[in-house]
Design an enzyme around this catalytic site. Structure first.
Site, short mmCIF file in Angstrom:
data_model
loop_
_atom_site.label_atom_id
_atom_site.label_comp_id
_atom_site.label_asym_id
_atom_site.label_seq_id
_atom_site.Cartn_x
_atom_site.Cartn_y
_atom_site.Cartn_z
N LYS A 201 0.85 -1.18 0.00
CA LYS A 201 0.00 0.00 0.00
C LYS A 201 0.89 1.23 0.00
O LYS A 201 1.74 1.40 0.88
CB LYS A 201 -0.91 0.00 1.24
CG LYS A 201 -1.74 1.28 1.33
CD LYS A 201 -2.79 1.17 2.41
CE LYS A 201 -3.54 2.48 2.56
NZ LYS A 201 -4.54 2.41 3.63
N LYS A 255 -2.29 -1.48 -3.79
CA LYS A 255 -3.13 -0.30 -3.71
C LYS A 255 -2.29 0.97 -3.77
O LYS A 255 -1.29 1.02 -3.06
CB LYS A 255 -3.89 -0.36 -2.38
CG LYS A 255 -4.75 0.83 -2.08
CD LYS A 255 -5.35 0.67 -0.72
CE LYS A 255 -6.06 1.95 -0.35
NZ LYS A 255 -6.41 2.01 1.02
N SER A 281 -10.32 5.65 -4.49
CA SER A 281 -11.28 6.74 -4.67
C SER A 281 -10.82 7.77 -5.70
O SER A 281 -11.61 8.23 -6.53
CB SER A 281 -11.53 7.41 -3.32
OG SER A 281 -10.31 7.87 -2.75
C1 PBG Z 1 -7.17 3.69 5.58
C2 PBG Z 1 -7.58 3.41 4.19
C3 PBG Z 1 -7.45 4.31 3.14
C4 PBG Z 1 -8.06 3.72 2.03
C5 PBG Z 1 -8.52 2.46 2.42
N1 PBG Z 1 -8.20 2.26 3.77
C6 PBG Z 1 -6.93 5.70 3.10
C7 PBG Z 1 -5.61 6.01 3.66
O1 PBG Z 1 -4.74 5.16 3.81
O2 PBG Z 1 -5.45 7.18 3.99
C8 PBG Z 1 -8.17 4.40 0.70
C9 PBG Z 1 -9.19 3.89 -0.23
C10 PBG Z 1 -9.56 4.82 -1.32
O3 PBG Z 1 -8.93 5.88 -1.54
O4 PBG Z 1 -10.52 4.49 -2.02
N2 PBG Z 1 -6.49 2.79 6.30
#
Ligand code: PBG
Length: 331
Positions: A201, A255, A281
């Site tokens: 991630k 991700k 998103s």
């Molecule tokens: C938080 C989390 C995030 C997303 C999924 N789980 C955001 C972040 O790490 O700040 C993002 C998903 C998306 O942007 O659709 N643990």
């Protein structure tokens, strides 16, 4: 005869619809989709998320209704994210451990409505529950503590497991959390609850609208670069995946999605395990903005990007376009 033009004409197999269908190497079906949903308090509530046109937060009753729609469309799994009320957020995110929190109520409502007809994947990380918007516990300097955070994540995972979650998906990027969560699930007898690790991630600029949706954008101080990965790194992603698999992850996730398909491909080739990607998103918002600006056809953009994930080696994709894609594919 030499195997070259005109004996070989690659356009021959593309010349008709039946032939293109016959030669298609990759298939995309509703069964490849995981639909992320945002949960909010109340009854009969639908709150559109401005930065995610077409996506809303739903109260628990609405979540159960979405689950029934998903089953009818052949979507096999939902991913849940809570918009925790401000007065339930704290420094330590203790609401994550409350057996009656939004998340647990939503899990139970889905399971009551649909039973085993649909899987429920639950995000494990503290950001929807903290006042600072970070995924873990902070020291005085604001550094996210690894080992103390793991303890909280284990508690959060068990809380979700008891409520009926099918797949625990840690998105926090702490070192060692997959092993700790697996051990706790085994110990508690949840031997068939899966772990899908957000293994690679990245600290990405594509998460903005999500943070709006869970209400953490205005709260977040600084960034998440001390735990999420540097977008420049690929080798490190393979090390992350190797560790999460060794600790007991059933599947791994990359991700964001589209900008990181090279990582998906490398993970698939190296480890031969189920790989998922999260079309996040900001990626959704980009497609919607392109379609709204007349730069491309929405439906074609959605299906092409989702096919790209499958071609790269994904078993499935988390995407806010899941209901649209399922409708298009189900026809
Ligand atoms: C938080 C989390 C995030 C997303 C999924 N789980 C955001 C972040 O790490 O700040 C993002 C998903 C998306 O942007 O659709 N643990």
């Amino acid at each position: 005869m030499s195997a070259s033009y005109p004996a070989i004409r690659l356009r021959r197999t593309r010349a008709s619809i039946w032939s293109r269908a016959l030669h298609r190497e990759t298939v995309l079906t509703p069964a490849d989709l995981i639909w992320p949903l945002f949960v909010t308090e109340g009854r009969g509530v639908e709150e559109p998320v401005a930065s995610l046109p077409g996506v809303s937060r739903w109260s628990v009753d609405g979540i159960a209704a979405r689950a029934k729609e998903a089953v009818a469309m052949g979507i096999p799994c939902l991913a849940l994210f809570p918009n925790t009320q401000p007065d339930r957020r704290s420094d330590d995110g203790a609401e994550a451990l409350n057996p009656d929190n939004l998340m647990c109520r939503a899990i139970r409502a889905i399971k009551d409505a649909c039973g085993d007809d649909i899987g429920v994947l639950t995000d494990v990380a503290l950001d929807p529950y903290t006042v600072h918007g970070q995924d873990g516990l902070l020291d005085e300097a604001g550094y996210v503590l690894n080992d103390a955070t793991i303890e909280a994540l284990v508690g959060q995972s068990l809380n979700q497991a008891v409520a009926g979650a099918d797949v625990i998906a840690p998105s926090d990027m702490m070192d060692g959390r997959v092993g700790a969560i697996r051990a706790a699930l085994e110990e508690a007898g949840h031997v068939n609850i899966q772990i899908m690790a957000y293994a690679a991630k990245y600290a990405s600029a594509f998460y903005g609208p999500f943070r709006d949706a869970v209400g953490s954008r205005g709260l977040l101080r600084g960034d998440k670069k001390t735990y999420q990965m540097d977008p420049a790194n690929a080798e490190e992603a393979l090390r992350e995946v190797a560790l999460d698999l060794a600790e007991g992850a059933d599947s791994v996730m990359v991700k964001p999605g589209l900008p990181y398909l090279d990582i998906v491909r490398q993970v698939k080739e190296r480890f031969e395990v189920p790989v998922f990607a999260y079309q996040v998103s900001g990626e959704y918002a980009m497609i919607e903005a392109a379609a709204a600006a007349g730069a491309g056809d929405r439906e074609a953009l959605v299906l092409e990007t989702l096919m790209a994930f499958k071609r790269a080696g994904c078993s499935g994709v988390l995407t806010y376009h899941a209901p649209l894609a399922a409708k298009l594919l189900g026809a």
